[in-house]
Design an enzyme around this catalytic site. Structure first.
Site, PDB file in Angstrom:
ATOM      1  N   LYS A  34       0.835  -1.208   0.000  1.00 53.36           N
ATOM      2  CA  LYS A  34       0.000   0.000   0.000  1.00 53.36           C
ATOM      3  C   LYS A  34       0.875   1.266   0.000  1.00 53.36           C
ATOM      4  O   LYS A  34       2.050   1.223   0.374  1.00 53.36           O
ATOM      5  CB  LYS A  34      -0.901  -0.005   1.228  1.00 53.36           C
ATOM      6  N   TYR A 248      17.620  29.438   8.969  1.00 53.03           N
ATOM      7  CA  TYR A 248      16.541  30.203   9.603  1.00 53.03           C
ATOM      8  C   TYR A 248      16.658  30.118  11.121  1.00 53.03           C
ATOM      9  O   TYR A 248      16.882  29.044  11.679  1.00 53.03           O
ATOM     10  CB  TYR A 248      15.179  29.640   9.197  1.00 53.03           C
TER      11      TYR A 248
HETATM   12  C1  LIG Z   1      -0.441  -2.011   6.777  1.00 53.69           C
HETATM   13  C2  LIG Z   1      -1.108  -3.261   7.164  1.00 53.69           C
HETATM   14  C3  LIG Z   1      -0.368  -4.449   7.298  1.00 53.69           C
HETATM   15  C4  LIG Z   1       1.146  -4.497   7.246  1.00 53.69           C
HETATM   16  O1  LIG Z   1       1.681  -4.035   8.467  1.00 53.69           O
HETATM   17  P1  LIG Z   1       3.244  -4.012   8.755  1.00 53.69           P
HETATM   18  O2  LIG Z   1       3.342  -3.555  10.157  1.00 53.69           O
HETATM   19  O3  LIG Z   1       3.827  -3.005   7.816  1.00 53.69           O
HETATM   20  O4  LIG Z   1       3.768  -5.366   8.503  1.00 53.69           O
HETATM   21  C5  LIG Z   1      -1.072  -5.626   7.509  1.00 53.69           C
HETATM   22  N1  LIG Z   1      -2.423  -5.628   7.618  1.00 53.69           N
HETATM   23  C6  LIG Z   1      -3.157  -4.503   7.507  1.00 53.69           C
HETATM   24  C7  LIG Z   1      -4.640  -4.585   7.625  1.00 53.69           C
HETATM   25  C8  LIG Z   1      -2.531  -3.276   7.293  1.00 53.69           C
HETATM   26  O5  LIG Z   1      -3.258  -2.159   7.214  1.00 53.69           O
END
Ligand SMILES: *Cc1c(COP(=O)(O)O)cnc(C)c1O
Length: 354
Positions: A34, A248
């Protein structure tokens, strides 16, 4: 080009092998890619993993459609509640939907593949355990949907002695008992795999951050390796005198006469301003401190006595001591946030793809 993010795909393969060493041979591997594969690039990462994993998982339908259009053929699970009005895309592109809300049943088209998501304690998406009987009724009411899986997500899997994992598993098992036996069952994220027992793995695991080389929680010596190197160069090198200030707010003062290097990376590229004066960079074999406030497009590095040539390569992130884990610690966050906010404008270059 002010900086380049080199993505070592061979290390992605290495990290997958590390995770596989935890899994029994019948546990399916779902790669979570994702959000541009946590900032590394959706399509190149998917192409590399296509023949190495069993499933892909993404947050949004739109990402799944992009994968299909790029020729990805492996099963894809989308975590989000199907966007209203776009239900037909799941069928059209053979994408598995998540039913995380009772209202979704009536919207999906007959034949759509779907997994149930139960909220057993995460407090995010998912149906409540108390809705399990309602789910059974909906399955009778909508017998034409293709029910293929069931999952839950842990809130605190990144420690060995975390009782909430067992609580969530217990609630999940009670739900699981009521449902058809042939549903593909999955619960573990990276932390679930690294910290918890194989009995929680069920049929499949959802591997996210570990693929990219970071272990959630405090675990070290996992053998995971950060797959990125973020490189830039010195655009200007100038003399700085003892007491001169930089950036800055004039927050940094040169301790001695020396040389100052300017690097064309700033918070618009994804280097948090909150990291000002905390991070280090590598030039040649040596480490130098970033000094002064990080600005939108530039940051300064104190080079001491070293008068480097303009154009000299500067590495700001890599595996080991200069990793996103280190930045995360310094910024009070997690490596996930560091890599996902590396700006799209930073060019990605992929290496090590056989
Ligand atoms: C993002 C996510 C994962 C993966 O999690 P990690 O901690 O990156 O391994 C797995 N299941 C769901 C539902 C997620 O949203």
């Amino acid at each position: 080009m002010s900086s380049t993010l080199f993505v070592h795909l061979d290390k992605l393969g290495h990290n997958l092998k590390v995770i596989e060493s935890y899994l029994g041979k019948d546990v399916k591997r779902m790669a979570v890619i994702k959000d541009e594969a946590y900032g590394h690039g959706l399509i190149p990462v998917a192409n590399y993993l296509e023949n190495k994993v069993d499933w892909f998982c993404v947050a949004e339908l739109e990402e799944a459609i992009r994968l299909r259009k790029a020729g990805i053929e492996k099963p894809i699970l989308v975590f989000e509640i199907p966007p209203i009005g776009e239900e037909q895309a799941y069928k059209e592109y053979n994408i598995t939907a998540t039913i995380a809300d009772i209202s979704v049943f009536k919207r999906l088209l007959p034949g759509t593949k779907c997994h149930f998501n139960f909220d057993t304690g995460m407090g995010r998406l998912g149906m409540l355990p108390s809705e399990a009987d309602e789910v059974l009724r909906k399955m009778d009411e909508f017998p034409d949907l293709n029910y293929t899986g069931v999952y839950t997500h842990f809130a605190n899997a990144d420690g060995n002695d975390e009782p909430t994992v067992d609580q969530q598993i217990n609630r999940f098992l009670q739900i699981r008992e009521k449902l058809p036996k042939d549903l593909m069952t999955h619960t573990c994220n990276s932390a679930g795999i690294l910290y918890h027992s194989q009995k929680n793995y069920f049929d499949a695991v959802r591997i996210g951050v570990a693929l990219y080389g970071y272990a959630p929680g405090d675990k070290t010596n996992t053998g995971l390796e950060a797959i990125i190197e973020w490189k830039s160069h010195l655009v200007q090198v100038k003399k700085i005198c003892k007491g001169d200030t930089v950036g800055y707010g004039s927050r940094w003062r040169a301790p001695e006469d020396g040389w100052l290097g300017i690097v064309p990376i700033g918070y618009s590229d994804g280097v948090f301003r909150g990291l000002s004066g905390k991070i280090e960079v590598e030039i040649g074999e040596n480490i130098f401190p970033q000094v002064g406030t990080i600005s939108m497009d530039y940051m300064a590095v104190y080079l001491g006595e070293n008068k480097f040539q303009e154009g000299t390569e500067v590495t700001i992130l890599k595996n080991g001591n200069l990793s996103a884990n280190k930045w995360a610690m310094l910024a009070g966050t997690i490596p996930y946030e560091i890599t996902t906010v590396i700006a799209p404008k930073v060019k990605r270059v992929y290496l090590g793809d056989q």
